[in-house]
Structures are given as C-alpha cells and as structure tokens.
Scaffold this motif. Structure first.
Motif, short mmCIF file in Angstrom:
data_model
loop_
_atom_site.label_atom_id
_atom_site.label_comp_id
_atom_site.label_asym_id
_atom_site.label_seq_id
_atom_site.Cartn_x
_atom_site.Cartn_y
_atom_site.Cartn_z
N UNK A 136 4.21 -9.14 2.12
CA UNK A 136 2.89 -8.51 2.20
C UNK A 136 3.00 -7.35 3.18
N UNK A 137 3.30 -6.16 2.63
CA UNK A 137 3.62 -5.02 3.49
C UNK A 137 2.48 -3.98 3.52
N UNK A 138 1.29 -4.43 3.19
CA UNK A 138 0.08 -3.65 3.33
C UNK A 138 -1.00 -4.53 3.92
N UNK A 139 -2.25 -4.09 3.97
CA UNK A 139 -3.34 -4.97 4.36
C UNK A 139 -3.32 -6.25 3.52
N UNK A 140 -3.77 -7.35 4.09
CA UNK A 140 -3.56 -8.67 3.51
C UNK A 140 -4.66 -9.10 2.54
N UNK A 141 -5.43 -8.17 2.05
CA UNK A 141 -6.59 -8.52 1.23
C UNK A 141 -6.22 -9.33 0.00
N UNK A 142 -5.23 -8.89 -0.77
CA UNK A 142 -4.86 -9.62 -1.99
C UNK A 142 -4.41 -11.04 -1.67
N UNK A 143 -3.59 -11.19 -0.64
CA UNK A 143 -3.09 -12.52 -0.30
C UNK A 143 -4.21 -13.37 0.30
N UNK B 161 0.86 -1.19 0.00
CA UNK B 161 0.00 0.00 0.00
C UNK B 161 0.89 1.24 0.00
N UNK B 162 1.85 1.27 -0.88
CA UNK B 162 2.87 2.31 -0.98
C UNK B 162 2.20 3.68 -1.11
N UNK B 163 2.70 4.66 -0.34
CA UNK B 163 2.00 5.96 -0.28
C UNK B 163 2.95 7.14 -0.21
N UNK B 164 4.16 6.99 -0.70
CA UNK B 164 5.14 8.08 -0.67
C UNK B 164 4.58 9.33 -1.35
N UNK B 165 4.45 10.40 -0.59
CA UNK B 165 3.95 11.66 -1.14
C UNK B 165 2.44 11.82 -1.09
N UNK C 84 -0.60 -4.03 -5.76
CA UNK C 84 -1.00 -2.88 -4.95
C UNK C 84 -2.31 -3.16 -4.23
N UNK C 85 -2.48 -2.46 -3.11
CA UNK C 85 -3.65 -2.66 -2.26
C UNK C 85 -3.95 -1.34 -1.55
N UNK C 86 -5.20 -1.15 -1.16
CA UNK C 86 -5.59 0.00 -0.35
C UNK C 86 -4.88 -0.09 1.00
N UNK C 87 -4.88 1.01 1.74
CA UNK C 87 -4.33 0.98 3.09
C UNK C 87 -3.86 2.34 3.53
N UNK C 88 -2.57 2.60 3.36
CA UNK C 88 -2.03 3.91 3.72
C UNK C 88 -2.73 5.03 2.94
N UNK C 89 -3.21 4.71 1.76
CA UNK C 89 -3.95 5.66 0.92
C UNK C 89 -4.93 4.85 0.08
N UNK C 90 -5.88 5.49 -0.59
CA UNK C 90 -6.78 4.76 -1.48
C UNK C 90 -6.01 4.05 -2.59
N UNK C 91 -6.62 3.00 -3.13
CA UNK C 91 -5.96 2.17 -4.13
C UNK C 91 -5.48 3.00 -5.33
N UNK C 92 -6.25 3.95 -5.79
CA UNK C 92 -5.83 4.75 -6.95
C UNK C 92 -4.49 5.42 -6.69
N UNK C 93 -4.27 5.87 -5.44
CA UNK C 93 -3.01 6.52 -5.10
C UNK C 93 -1.88 5.50 -4.98
N UNK C 94 -2.12 4.40 -4.25
CA UNK C 94 -1.04 3.43 -4.07
C UNK C 94 -0.63 2.83 -5.41
#
Length: 295
Positions: A106-113, A8-12, A44-54
């Motif tokens: 898996x470094x965001x919410x685990x939804x995809x996995x 759920x990468x959210x840099x910036x 990519x997955x939602x989490x730190x920011x919405x999916x469109x951003x991540x």
C-alpha cells in the motif's frame, strides 16, 4: 510471491503547480520486472495526484511493459461517513484474496485498503501482510536538512483508513520517512538506468521532480525512494533493521487540525513491524536494485 500494489503513481503528473513524486513508478516497474514477484493486480488511489491521473499513469506503464496485470480504479477521496463504501479496486482485492493469499504493498493513501478492512474484513485476513509507506516514532517531526516538518503524506491523507487497517489486525509493516530518508537517488543514478524504452520515458519525467526536490531541500543528494523500500522489504528482509511496536493516532503538535500515526514499543494498539533503518550495505543494495530493475 503474489503481490497487489495499491498506488497513487504520479510519474509525469503536474498537480498544484508542481511536478509530483515519481517513486511509485520505480517501485511498480521493479515489481513487474522481478522474477520473484507475481504482480496479480495494481489498484489506484488519489494522493500524489488526482485519481484520474494516477489511474491513467498506472495503465500507461502497465501497457508500456506489456504486462497482463489488471489495473482497478480505486478511491478518489478519503473515507467519509457519507462516501462510497466500495469501488473497483476494493472489489478486485476482495475477489483476489477470496481464493489465494497475497501481500499488499500500500504505497499511497490507505483508503482502498481501509475500505477493504471495513467491507470485507474476512478477505483482508487472507492477506499475507500489508506493507505501508507511513508511520513515525512517537513524537518525531520529519525534517530534511533542517527544513520541515514534512507530513506523513500517505497516512495523513486518510487517517481513518489507516486506523481501519491497523485495527483490523492484518500483519502490517511500516516503511516510512525515517527509513527511506536515509537513501537518495540523484542524477548519477538516473544516468545509470539500463538502456530500454522505459529509460527515456522515466528520465524525462523524473528530472523535473528531482530539480523540484533539490530546490525545496537544498543539500539533499536526490529524491527519496519511499515506495521502493516497502516492496524491497518483502524480498530482502535481511537488509532492514526493525522493531515490533504498538501504535496510536494522536494530534500533531504542529497543527491541532492534523491527526498523525505514531509508534513505540511502549504503546498498545499493535503490534506492527516498524523498519528503523538498514543493516550495513542494505541501503546501497536497495539503490542498486532500483537502478538495475528500471528497464
């Protein structure tokens, strides 16, 4: 080592009125720069920011690095009874694991996995391991300098996905708050980043997060590289202290509406590998590697 990074990468990103966590980006770039890692894909997955951003940020960083690693778009919301049963990220992981094994960070919410565990359990069984940023010692409230408790963010954003992964039986390592709250990156570390096009991009987006973090947790030496440790563990297990533990999902004593994941050697529902801390010099080596590999 073949590696899929689910993030759920959210840099910036600015979400809910504040800058968002930057540690995923440091973990991703370090992996792309490592001679020991073949990043076979980023999901990519939602989490730190919405999916469109991540999703956009993941693609931006891969392009900046000139990497050929594919990026697959994943879940925009937690598992639900009536929600999607797959997505591009899940299909990518299933296709990748069909013919060759790989580790999953898996470094965001685990939804995809979690969706992979439900839809393609036989493919997830081909994974060498799943390293997650989550889990807690039974009963432990997460505090920083007397402030908190803070939540177990990735796990509690989709507790049913966490359950699906753990019940599957794939080897799981938990590199969570109790580990990486022992390590911080501050201004001096940022100034030591190697000169590169990435450097200025990262600095401009990390400083607001560092300032927000230190306003929120006065006295903290810097922000915590939660996600980097999950990948560093795969490369340098000798740096980490660990225990084999069981697990259970229970109700948070702080909020009856929140379910949390806790671990203990005395619990069933396992086993998992729980990283409890660093050996002498291990934390410093992790920080040095993060700094030196961000270019």
């Amino acid at each position: 080592m073949r590696l899929i990074i689910d993030t759920d990468i959210a840099l910036g990103a600015v979400h809910d009125g504040r800058p968002r966590d930057v540690d995923d980006a440091y973990a991703v770039v370090a992996s792309l720069n490592s001679a020991a890692i073949a990043v076979v894909g980023i999901t990519t997955v939602f989490g730190n920011a919405p999916l469109a951003d991540t999703d956009a940020i993941a693609r931006e960083i891969v392009a900046m690095k000139g990497s050929t690693a594919p990026v697959a778009t994943g879940a925009a919301e937690p598992l639900s009874r009536d929600g999607p049963t797959t997505n591009d990220a899940v299909e990518f992981m299933a296709d990748t694991l069909k013919s060759q094994s790989a580790h999953i960070a898996a470094i965001g919410p685990l939804t995809n996995v979690g969706l992979l565990a439900r839809r393609y359990p036989e493919r997830l069984a081909n994974a060498a391991s799943v390293a997650i940023v989550g889990g807690r010692t039974a009963g432990n409230r997460f505090m920083l300098h007397g402030k908190g408790p803070v939540n177990d963010f990735n796990v509690e954003n989709d507790i049913e996905a966490a359950r699906a992964v753990l019940e599957h039986g794939v080897p799981v390592t938990m590199a969570g708050f109790e580990l990486t709250s022992q390590v911080a990156l501050g201004s001096a570390h940022l100034e030591a980043l190697p000169a590169s096009p990435i450097r200025e991009h990262f600095l401009a987006r990390t400083r607001p997060w560092l300032e927000h973090w230190q306003r929120t947790f006065p006295g903290d030496d810097g922000f915590h590289p939660w996600d980097s440790a999950a990948i560093d563990w795969l490369l340098h297990p000798e740096r980490y202290m660990r225990e084999n533990r069981g697990w259970r999902i229970g109700v948070s004593p702080d909020d009856p509406d929140v379910r949390w994941l806790e671990t203990s050697p005395k619990l069933g529902g396992g086993p998992v590998t729980f990283l409890t801390g660093f050996v002498d010099g291990g934390a410093a080596a992790l920080v040095d590697d993060i700094v030196q590999s961000t270019y």
